[in-house]
Design a protein around this motif. Structure first.
Motif, PDB file in Angstrom:
ATOM      1  N   GLN A  63       0.830  -1.200   0.000  1.00  0.00           N
ATOM      2  CA  GLN A  63       0.000   0.000   0.000  1.00  0.00           C
ATOM      3  C   GLN A  63       0.866   1.252   0.000  1.00  0.00           C
ATOM      4  O   GLN A  63       1.338   1.704   1.029  1.00  0.00           O
ATOM      5  CB  GLN A  63      -0.933   0.001   1.208  1.00  0.00           C
ATOM      6  N   ALA A  65       0.519   4.978  -1.575  1.00  0.00           N
ATOM      7  CA  ALA A  65      -0.428   5.855  -2.255  1.00  0.00           C
ATOM      8  C   ALA A  65       0.190   6.427  -3.523  1.00  0.00           C
ATOM      9  O   ALA A  65       1.326   6.869  -3.524  1.00  0.00           O
ATOM     10  CB  ALA A  65      -0.849   6.975  -1.319  1.00  0.00           C
ATOM     11  N   ARG A  66      -0.539   6.354  -4.626  1.00  0.00           N
ATOM     12  CA  ARG A  66      -0.102   6.896  -5.904  1.00  0.00           C
ATOM     13  C   ARG A  66      -1.220   7.731  -6.509  1.00  0.00           C
ATOM     14  O   ARG A  66      -2.382   7.544  -6.182  1.00  0.00           O
ATOM     15  CB  ARG A  66       0.226   5.745  -6.875  1.00  0.00           C
ATOM     16  N   ALA A  68      -3.417   9.122  -9.886  1.00  0.00           N
ATOM     17  CA  ALA A  68      -3.995   8.476 -11.064  1.00  0.00           C
ATOM     18  C   ALA A  68      -2.993   8.462 -12.221  1.00  0.00           C
ATOM     19  O   ALA A  68      -2.925   7.484 -12.975  1.00  0.00           O
ATOM     20  CB  ALA A  68      -5.262   9.209 -11.465  1.00  0.00           C
ATOM     21  N   LEU A  71      -0.572   5.651 -11.717  1.00  0.00           N
ATOM     22  CA  LEU A  71      -1.212   4.369 -12.015  1.00  0.00           C
ATOM     23  C   LEU A  71      -1.324   4.152 -13.521  1.00  0.00           C
ATOM     24  O   LEU A  71      -1.072   3.059 -14.023  1.00  0.00           O
ATOM     25  CB  LEU A  71      -2.608   4.331 -11.401  1.00  0.00           C
ATOM     26  N   GLN A  72      -1.684   5.223 -14.222  1.00  0.00           N
ATOM     27  CA  GLN A  72      -1.846   5.122 -15.672  1.00  0.00           C
ATOM     28  C   GLN A  72      -0.516   4.754 -16.350  1.00  0.00           C
ATOM     29  O   GLN A  72      -0.486   3.882 -17.228  1.00  0.00           O
ATOM     30  CB  GLN A  72      -2.375   6.431 -16.232  1.00  0.00           C
ATOM     31  N   ASN A  75       0.337   1.174 -15.585  1.00  0.00           N
ATOM     32  CA  ASN A  75      -0.475   0.256 -16.395  1.00  0.00           C
ATOM     33  C   ASN A  75       0.052   0.166 -17.827  1.00  0.00           C
ATOM     34  O   ASN A  75       0.078  -0.919 -18.422  1.00  0.00           O
ATOM     35  CB  ASN A  75      -1.943   0.705 -16.402  1.00  0.00           C
TER      36      ASN A  75
ATOM     37  N   VAL B  18     -11.568  10.271  -8.368  1.00  0.00           N
ATOM     38  CA  VAL B  18     -10.534  11.003  -9.115  1.00  0.00           C
ATOM     39  C   VAL B  18     -10.455  10.423 -10.521  1.00  0.00           C
ATOM     40  O   VAL B  18     -10.381   9.215 -10.706  1.00  0.00           O
ATOM     41  CB  VAL B  18      -9.164  10.847  -8.409  1.00  0.00           C
ATOM     42  N   MET B  19     -10.522  11.283 -11.521  1.00  0.00           N
ATOM     43  CA  MET B  19     -10.524  10.805 -12.903  1.00  0.00           C
ATOM     44  C   MET B  19      -9.196  11.107 -13.592  1.00  0.00           C
ATOM     45  O   MET B  19      -8.588  12.130 -13.337  1.00  0.00           O
ATOM     46  CB  MET B  19     -11.641  11.482 -13.695  1.00  0.00           C
ATOM     47  N   ALA B  20      -8.753  10.213 -14.422  1.00  0.00           N
ATOM     48  CA  ALA B  20      -7.556  10.438 -15.246  1.00  0.00           C
ATOM     49  C   ALA B  20      -7.800   9.816 -16.604  1.00  0.00           C
ATOM     50  O   ALA B  20      -7.923   8.604 -16.704  1.00  0.00           O
ATOM     51  CB  ALA B  20      -6.344   9.799 -14.596  1.00  0.00           C
ATOM     52  N   GLY B  21      -7.887  10.658 -17.617  1.00  0.00           N
ATOM     53  CA  GLY B  21      -8.116  10.162 -18.974  1.00  0.00           C
ATOM     54  C   GLY B  21      -9.401   9.369 -19.072  1.00  0.00           C
ATOM     55  O   GLY B  21      -9.452   8.352 -19.742  1.00  0.00           O
ATOM     56  N   GLN B  23     -10.775   7.563 -16.801  1.00  0.00           N
ATOM     57  CA  GLN B  23     -10.823   6.420 -15.893  1.00  0.00           C
ATOM     58  C   GLN B  23     -10.681   6.891 -14.451  1.00  0.00           C
ATOM     59  O   GLN B  23      -9.857   7.753 -14.158  1.00  0.00           O
ATOM     60  CB  GLN B  23      -9.679   5.458 -16.218  1.00  0.00           C
ATOM     61  N   LEU B  25      -9.771   6.537 -10.381  1.00  0.00           N
ATOM     62  CA  LEU B  25      -8.624   5.987  -9.661  1.00  0.00           C
ATOM     63  C   LEU B  25      -8.860   4.518  -9.315  1.00  0.00           C
ATOM     64  O   LEU B  25      -7.967   3.672  -9.465  1.00  0.00           O
ATOM     65  CB  LEU B  25      -8.394   6.809  -8.393  1.00  0.00           C
ATOM     66  N   LEU B  28      -8.501   2.409 -12.422  1.00  0.00           N
ATOM     67  CA  LEU B  28      -7.073   2.286 -12.765  1.00  0.00           C
ATOM     68  C   LEU B  28      -6.385   1.293 -11.841  1.00  0.00           C
ATOM     69  O   LEU B  28      -5.540   0.507 -12.264  1.00  0.00           O
ATOM     70  CB  LEU B  28      -6.388   3.651 -12.654  1.00  0.00           C
ATOM     71  N   GLN B  29      -6.794   1.338 -10.591  1.00  0.00           N
ATOM     72  CA  GLN B  29      -6.210   0.453  -9.603  1.00  0.00           C
ATOM     73  C   GLN B  29      -6.586  -1.000  -9.890  1.00  0.00           C
ATOM     74  O   GLN B  29      -5.759  -1.911  -9.797  1.00  0.00           O
ATOM     75  CB  GLN B  29      -6.711   0.865  -8.233  1.00  0.00           C
ATOM     76  N   VAL B  31      -7.399  -2.211 -12.794  1.00  0.00           N
ATOM     77  CA  VAL B  31      -6.677  -2.586 -14.003  1.00  0.00           C
ATOM     78  C   VAL B  31      -5.221  -2.917 -13.646  1.00  0.00           C
ATOM     79  O   VAL B  31      -4.648  -3.880 -14.140  1.00  0.00           O
ATOM     80  CB  VAL B  31      -6.758  -1.449 -15.057  1.00  0.00           C
ATOM     81  N   ALA B 223      -5.191   4.425  -2.624  1.00  0.00           N
ATOM     82  CA  ALA B 223      -4.792   3.748  -3.854  1.00  0.00           C
ATOM     83  C   ALA B 223      -3.402   3.159  -3.685  1.00  0.00           C
ATOM     84  O   ALA B 223      -2.543   3.761  -3.062  1.00  0.00           O
ATOM     85  CB  ALA B 223      -4.787   4.745  -4.993  1.00  0.00           C
TER      86      ALA B 223
END
Lengths: 233, 227
Positions: A63, A65-66, A68, A71-72, A75, B18-21, B23, B25, B28-29, B31, B223
């Motif tokens: 855990q 914290a990151r 978005a 994360l993107q 991924n 929280v949105m990013a592109g 998606q 959070l 995204l997590q 995924v 997250a």
């Protein structure tokens, strides 16, 4: 009697079971209790099924914290890594359910062929306690050998199945021509080879090997090097 | 009145993930966790199944390579979304399970039979279209064919409320037994259901990707990612 009691009574009086139970107050109480229990179980069951709790999969992850954006990008890196696991050159995909062999490169299908895969039948010899399951082995394999004019050295099951005695001399096991013109070895005695029973191509009739038509087999023999990946499912 | 509207807008804004592109959070997590699990499986070279509920699709893959894709017509899910974590197939169960033909022969007493035997093999048509897949994380995946006749449609439309009414009872019963109950019911074309039964053998890993809305529901407070 207040307004709510009147509405409840009116509503309940519309239910035939309630009207029938009117003269029997104990029965009405049983009905009320039973309905209450049912509603309670429904509510409890729904709560138990959907109650919170940190995902075990996520909980297993360190855990940290990151954002978005982090994360993107993580991924995207993972997607590239997964794509990197795909075979670079040509590879074979064998669908044992449909008896199809496809030669592919990347996502492009170069050649689609009809085959015969394992029958899934079982042969048992109670005297020796041996048992053979005629399945085509699933998973990831590689072409380990390439043989021209292969000679079939008949295993014990071939004699047992035909109701013939098992020969003591190995020379008596050899049967030329049964495997076609070429054979591509996948290891552990399994081959992609030709067949004398071409009318059975497209059916599950083999003893685990993958049988192909002459032209398709020749194409694979000429074009695929040793080490080519073979995916069987 | 206007102040109340502003307050409502502020509340909605704070509640939105929280949105990013495009998606969230949480998505995204989800995924990220699935991709990490898939990367580990792709490295191992073992075949695995991805149940993608977001795209209504099943993918049978090896080394990151999709070998076969099947479509999901519709699905129903019961249980907390977090329970849909990576798992392996423990056992398959069907009312009409395919049977292998067993031939018993004796090496000491060869029969000498040379007559051609009737052709009998385990083929795709022998596979069931309705069955249950028990995963090792406690999730049960039930597969049934898509309704084609009016009778099937009527039966399945009656089965939906019955399904939702009966699941709380099963959940309560399983809670008393100490095991949570999670179920995923998939409706697939009959031929795809047969092919899934054929390809998805015991011990094969399975990943379940939930739609974005459901992934958000299972999001933990913070997250986390490992890659």
């Amino acid at each position: 009697m207040n307004i709510w009691q009147m509405i409840l009574n009116n509503t309940l009086n519309r239910v035939r079971l309630w009207r029938w139970a009117r003269p029997h107050w104990p029965l009405r109480r049983v009905l009320i209790c039973l309905t209450g229990v049912l509603v309670l179980v429904e509510l409890c069951g729904s709560y138990l099924a959907y109650r919170g709790g940190v995902s075990a999969a996520v909980a297993a992850v360190p855990q940290k914290a990151r954002t978005a954006a982090d994360l993107q990008s993580a991924n995207e890196r993972l997607l590239k890594k997964i794509a990197g696991q795909k075979p670079a050159g040509e590879y074979l995909v064998i669908d044992t359910a449909r008896n199809r062999v496809t030669l592919r490169k990347g996502d492009v299908i170069l050649r689609d062929m009809t085959a015969s895969c394992g029958s899934g039948n079982v042969l048992e010899d109670p005297t020796s306690g041996r048992r053979w399951v005629f399945d085509t082995p699933r998973g990831q394999h590689r072409i380990l050998s390439k043989v021209k004019n292969p000679l079939w050295i008949k295993p014990d099951w071939a004699f047992l199945e035909a109701g013939e005695p098992i020969p003591s001399k190995s020379a008596e096991r050899a049967e030329p021509g049964a495997m076609g013109d070429y054979a591509l070895g996948l290891g552990q005695g399994y081959f992609i080879h030709g067949t004398l029973y071409k009318r059975m191509l497209g059916r599950n009739v083999s003893h685990g090997c993958v049988r192909l038509g002459d032209e398709d087999l020749a194409h694979l023999y000429r074009n695929l090097p040793i080490g080519t990946r073979v995916f069987i499912f | 009145m206007r102040a109340a509207l502003y307050f409502l807008c502020l509340l909605l804004n704070a509640a939105s993930p929280v949105m990013a592109g495009g998606q969230s959070l949480a998505e995204l997590q989800q995924v990220n966790v699935l991709l990490q699990a898939e990367y580990d499986l792709a490295k191992s070279g073992k075949p695995y199944l991805v149940i993608n509920l977001q795209d209504h699709q099943l993918e049978f893959k090896t080394s990151g390579l999709p070998l076969e894709q099947w479509s999901i017509d519709s699905y129903r899910r019961w249980g907390h979304p977090s329970a849909m974590r990576p798992a392996s197939l423990k056992i398959k169960s069907a009312l009409a399970e395919p049977k292998r033909e067993v031939q018993v022969v004796s090496a000491t007493e060869p029969s000498g039979e040379t007559a051609e035997k009737p052709f009998n093999a385990l083929e795709l048509t022998d596979m069931p279209t309705s069955y249950r897949l028990y995963l090792d994380n406690g999730t049960t995946v039930t597969v049934h064919p898509v309704s084609v006749s009016w009778f099937d449609s009527l039966r399945s439309s009656l089965a939906v409320p019955a399904w939702y009414l009966s699941r709380p009872f099963i959940s309560s019963w399983n809670f008393l037994r100490g095991s949570p109950y999670n179920e995923l019911a998939l409706a697939m074309p009959a031929q795809d259901a047969r092919r899934l039964y054929w390809a998805f053998s015991e011990g094969t890993p399975c990943l379940i990707r939930l739609p974005a809305a459901e992934a958000t529901a299972s999001a933990p407070a913070t997250a986390g990612t490992n890659r």
